[in-house]
Design a protein around this motif. Structure first.
Motif, PDB file in Angstrom:
ATOM      1  N   ASP A  61       4.875   2.980  -8.042  1.00  9.54           N
ATOM      2  CA  ASP A  61       4.770   3.121  -6.596  1.00  9.54           C
ATOM      3  C   ASP A  61       5.575   2.054  -5.862  1.00  9.54           C
ATOM      4  O   ASP A  61       6.020   2.270  -4.735  1.00  9.54           O
ATOM      5  CB  ASP A  61       3.309   3.022  -6.164  1.00  9.54           C
ATOM      6  N   ASP A  62       5.780   0.904  -6.513  1.00 16.89           N
ATOM      7  CA  ASP A  62       6.461  -0.214  -5.862  1.00 16.89           C
ATOM      8  C   ASP A  62       7.944  -0.298  -6.191  1.00 16.89           C
ATOM      9  O   ASP A  62       8.639  -1.168  -5.661  1.00 16.89           O
ATOM     10  CB  ASP A  62       5.794  -1.536  -6.261  1.00 16.89           C
ATOM     11  N   LEU A  63       8.464   0.570  -7.081  1.00 12.47           N
ATOM     12  CA  LEU A  63       9.866   0.468  -7.472  1.00 12.47           C
ATOM     13  C   LEU A  63      10.445   1.846  -7.736  1.00 12.47           C
ATOM     14  O   LEU A  63      10.026   2.547  -8.657  1.00 12.47           O
ATOM     15  CB  LEU A  63      10.012  -0.402  -8.725  1.00 12.47           C
ATOM     16  N   LEU A  64      11.416   2.222  -6.905  1.00  5.22           N
ATOM     17  CA  LEU A  64      12.175   3.454  -7.081  1.00  5.22           C
ATOM     18  C   LEU A  64      13.348   3.165  -8.011  1.00  5.22           C
ATOM     19  O   LEU A  64      14.120   2.235  -7.775  1.00  5.22           O
ATOM     20  CB  LEU A  64      12.692   3.949  -5.722  1.00  5.22           C
ATOM     21  N   ILE A  65      13.471   3.949  -9.061  1.00  2.98           N
ATOM     22  CA  ILE A  65      14.572   3.778 -10.010  1.00  2.98           C
ATOM     23  C   ILE A  65      15.480   4.994  -9.918  1.00  2.98           C
ATOM     24  O   ILE A  65      15.093   6.110 -10.283  1.00  2.98           O
ATOM     25  CB  ILE A  65      14.051   3.588 -11.442  1.00  2.98           C
ATOM     26  N   MET A  66      16.685   4.763  -9.400  1.00  2.00           N
ATOM     27  CA  MET A  66      17.694   5.814  -9.332  1.00  2.00           C
ATOM     28  C   MET A  66      18.585   5.728 -10.567  1.00  2.00           C
ATOM     29  O   MET A  66      18.723   4.672 -11.187  1.00  2.00           O
ATOM     30  CB  MET A  66      18.511   5.681  -8.048  1.00  2.00           C
ATOM     31  N   LEU A  67      19.206   6.842 -10.903  1.00  2.00           N
ATOM     32  CA  LEU A  67      19.999   6.942 -12.121  1.00  2.00           C
ATOM     33  C   LEU A  67      21.465   7.132 -11.770  1.00  2.00           C
ATOM     34  O   LEU A  67      21.806   7.831 -10.816  1.00  2.00           O
ATOM     35  CB  LEU A  67      19.505   8.114 -12.973  1.00  2.00           C
TER      36      LEU A  67
ATOM     37  N   ALA B  66      28.610   5.605  -9.773  1.00  2.00           N
ATOM     38  CA  ALA B  66      28.020   6.902  -9.450  1.00  2.00           C
ATOM     39  C   ALA B  66      26.563   6.601  -9.144  1.00  2.00           C
ATOM     40  O   ALA B  66      25.758   6.420 -10.049  1.00  2.00           O
ATOM     41  CB  ALA B  66      28.162   7.864 -10.622  1.00  2.00           C
ATOM     42  N   LEU B  67      26.218   6.537  -7.875  1.00  2.00           N
ATOM     43  CA  LEU B  67      24.954   5.959  -7.427  1.00  2.00           C
ATOM     44  C   LEU B  67      23.939   7.053  -7.120  1.00  2.00           C
ATOM     45  O   LEU B  67      24.124   7.837  -6.181  1.00  2.00           O
ATOM     46  CB  LEU B  67      25.206   5.086  -6.190  1.00  2.00           C
ATOM     47  N   GLY B  68      22.885   7.137  -7.934  1.00  2.00           N
ATOM     48  CA  GLY B  68      21.809   8.080  -7.671  1.00  2.00           C
ATOM     49  C   GLY B  68      22.147   9.508  -8.023  1.00  2.00           C
ATOM     50  O   GLY B  68      21.786  10.433  -7.294  1.00  2.00           O
ATOM     51  N   THR B  69      22.796   9.725  -9.155  1.00  2.00           N
ATOM     52  CA  THR B  69      23.094  11.088  -9.586  1.00  2.00           C
ATOM     53  C   THR B  69      21.847  11.740 -10.183  1.00  2.00           C
ATOM     54  O   THR B  69      20.850  11.083 -10.480  1.00  2.00           O
ATOM     55  CB  THR B  69      24.215  11.091 -10.640  1.00  2.00           C
ATOM     56  N   ASP B  70      21.923  13.055 -10.367  1.00  2.00           N
ATOM     57  CA  ASP B  70      20.838  13.776 -11.021  1.00  2.00           C
ATOM     58  C   ASP B  70      20.661  13.248 -12.447  1.00  2.00           C
ATOM     59  O   ASP B  70      21.631  12.838 -13.102  1.00  2.00           O
ATOM     60  CB  ASP B  70      21.140  15.273 -11.079  1.00  2.00           C
TER      61      ASP B  70
END
Length: 475
Positions: free
Chosen positions: A210-216, A229-233
């Motif tokens: 809940d405290d940390l969003l991890i984008m791929l 490539a920031l925040g791809t699927d």
């Protein structure tokens, strides 16, 4: 390289050697014939490192592998890349070395990809050892990825670091270690960015919360510059095997965006071999202006970015927002130094990306630094970072910066004419307010820089923070 059927053997090993001359192709593919029934492919390699004259590049050889689907650019065959970070790796259905993709070991022609990063004048002699192990294949687990949403605080300022490396490329930290450091650095979101592989994507789910969003994502590491490539699927792989002269970057920039990501050139003026950005910024959604501890490379990038702002005003075109990221690899690299602070509607991948794309952000050296930057004028109209104050050219405008966590820093207001206001140093408490009066006729945009004291005479001090611009006047 051919392997015969096993005939009761559990495994068999072959070696192959060769020499790559100076000026060899960027990528050399060594074919390996894989029979049916192979459970695991294991590869190790060595190469010579002869002495070279001062100022001459020595040998450095990267490595990866493509499966029976082939080596076509952007094709289905990619199974992993470790660059120069590892001397051996394995691939099988149920597991793989970090940087590599587990999955079925299909029969057919595989290729070991060699990337001669630099070649000494004497050439580069290498030896590959390939071991095929036979047996029943394991089961490939269905990947689990981190969620695209964290709890958040609604519309708020969120702190993030979008350029990080784990042991899935040339970093030394595990995803768990990076996540712990991100939380300690006060970050709300991070983006994974391994060099030329998406292998880490399936290893981050346990670290999100809940405290940390991890984008791929991925750091697409070409021979003519690197791009985030920031925040791809989840599961997206972006190919990197091209140079600027090949005129292929646009294809892969579009692929990044089709996969839900942002295109962010990284450290455009870094001095490492192949790091300087040569593709231009026409396809970029943002640019990494500040990378890791502040250096002269970043100062050059900051000046270039500001020149692009001036050109966008002159030509009436869209402008390119700035970011800052740590590019942390290993101790003592500090995660979150610097960090991008983004005004987003919520703590989700899409909302954070929207804030970055719109330039509603500033860059700070740590969680201790907080800024509020506004322009007010014309019947109390107000605009914030990344926005436009839509008033007539002669309307008086008040620029106001509130800062905390920046002790003894100098504050500068930078416009399309250069620095028009300097104030400071701020008190040792680190908190202060600076105001300045101007008009849209005098300044087409205003952005803020906060710098540390310097003992180097006329040279500017290192940045403690800087903002994206506020534009003044009617479009």
């Amino acid at each position: 390289m051919n392997f015969a059927a096993a005939d009761g053997q559990d495994q068999e090993t072959r070696t192959v050697s060769g020499t790559l001359p100076p000026g060899s192709p960027d990528f050399v593919y060594v074919p390996v014939e894989v029979p049916a029934g192979v459970q695991e492919i294991k590869v190790s390699y060595t190469y010579d490192r002869p002495s070279v004259p001062a100022g001459t590049a020595g040998n450095a050889l990267d490595i990866g592998i493509f499966d029976q689907h082939g080596t076509d650019l952007g094709g289905r065959g990619f199974r992993g890349w470790s660059g120069g970070a590892r001397t051996e790796f394995f691939v099988r259905a149920d597991d793989a070395t970090p940087g590599y993709i587990p999955g079925p070991v299909g029969a057919g022609t595989w290729h070991i990809a060699l990337g001669p990063y630099t070649v000494a004048p004497q050439g580069l002699t290498y030896e590959l050892t390939i071991t095929l192990a036979y047996g029943e294949p394991g089961k490939t687990a269905r990947p689990v990825y981190p969620p695209q949403r964290a709890k958040g605080r609604g519309r708020a300022w969120y702190r993030g670091d979008c350029h990080l490396h784990s042991w899935h490329s040339d970093g030394r930290r595990t995803p768990a270690e990076i996540a712990a450091l991100a939380r300690a650095a006060g970050l709300d979101f991070i983006n994974t960015s391994e060099h030329n592989t998406h292998s880490a994507h399936a290893h981050w789910a346990d670290e999100a919360g809940d405290d940390l969003l991890i984008m791929l994502g991925e750091e697409v590491t070409t021979r003519n510059g690197h791009v985030l490539a920031l925040g791809t699927d989840a599961g997206t792989f972006i190919d990197w095997r091209y140079r600027a002269r090949d005129n292929r970057f646009g294809r892969f920039a579009r692929e990044i965006r089709r996969s839900g990501g942002l295109v962010v050139p990284a450290h455009p003026h870094a001095t490492c071999v192949g790091c300087g950005w040569k593709f231009g910024f026409g396809e970029a959604d943002a640019v990494e202006v500040w990378n890791g501890p502040y250096t002269p490379d970043d100062e050059v990038t900051l000046a270039e970015w500001d020149n692009q702002l001036v050109a966008s005003v002159r030509e009436g075109r869209d402008w390119l927002p700035a970011m800052g990221n740590s590019d942390a690899h290993r101790d003592p690299d500090a995660v979150g130094t610097p960090q991008t602070v983004v005004l987003a509607d919520d703590l989700t991948r899409e909302a954070v990306q929207d804030g970055i794309r719109a330039g509603r952000s500033y860059v700070a050296e740590s969680k201790n630094v907080s800024l509020t930057f506004t322009a007010t004028g014309g019947r109390a109209r107000q605009a914030g970072i990344g926005e436009r104050l839509d008033v007539d050219p002669d309307t008086p405008v008040t620029i106001r910066l509130e800062a905390s966590g920046t002790p003894r820093c100098t504050v500068s207001f930078v416009t399309d004419q250069g620095v028009l206001k300097t104030s400071g140093p701020l008190p040792v408490t680190g908190s202060g307010v600076v105001e300045w009066q101007t008009t849209p006729a005098y300044a087409a945009y205003v952005r803020a820089e906060l710098r540390h004291e310097t003992a180097a005479g006329p040279l500017p001090g290192a940045l403690a923070a800087f903002t994206n611009p506020i534009f003044l006047g009617r479009r």
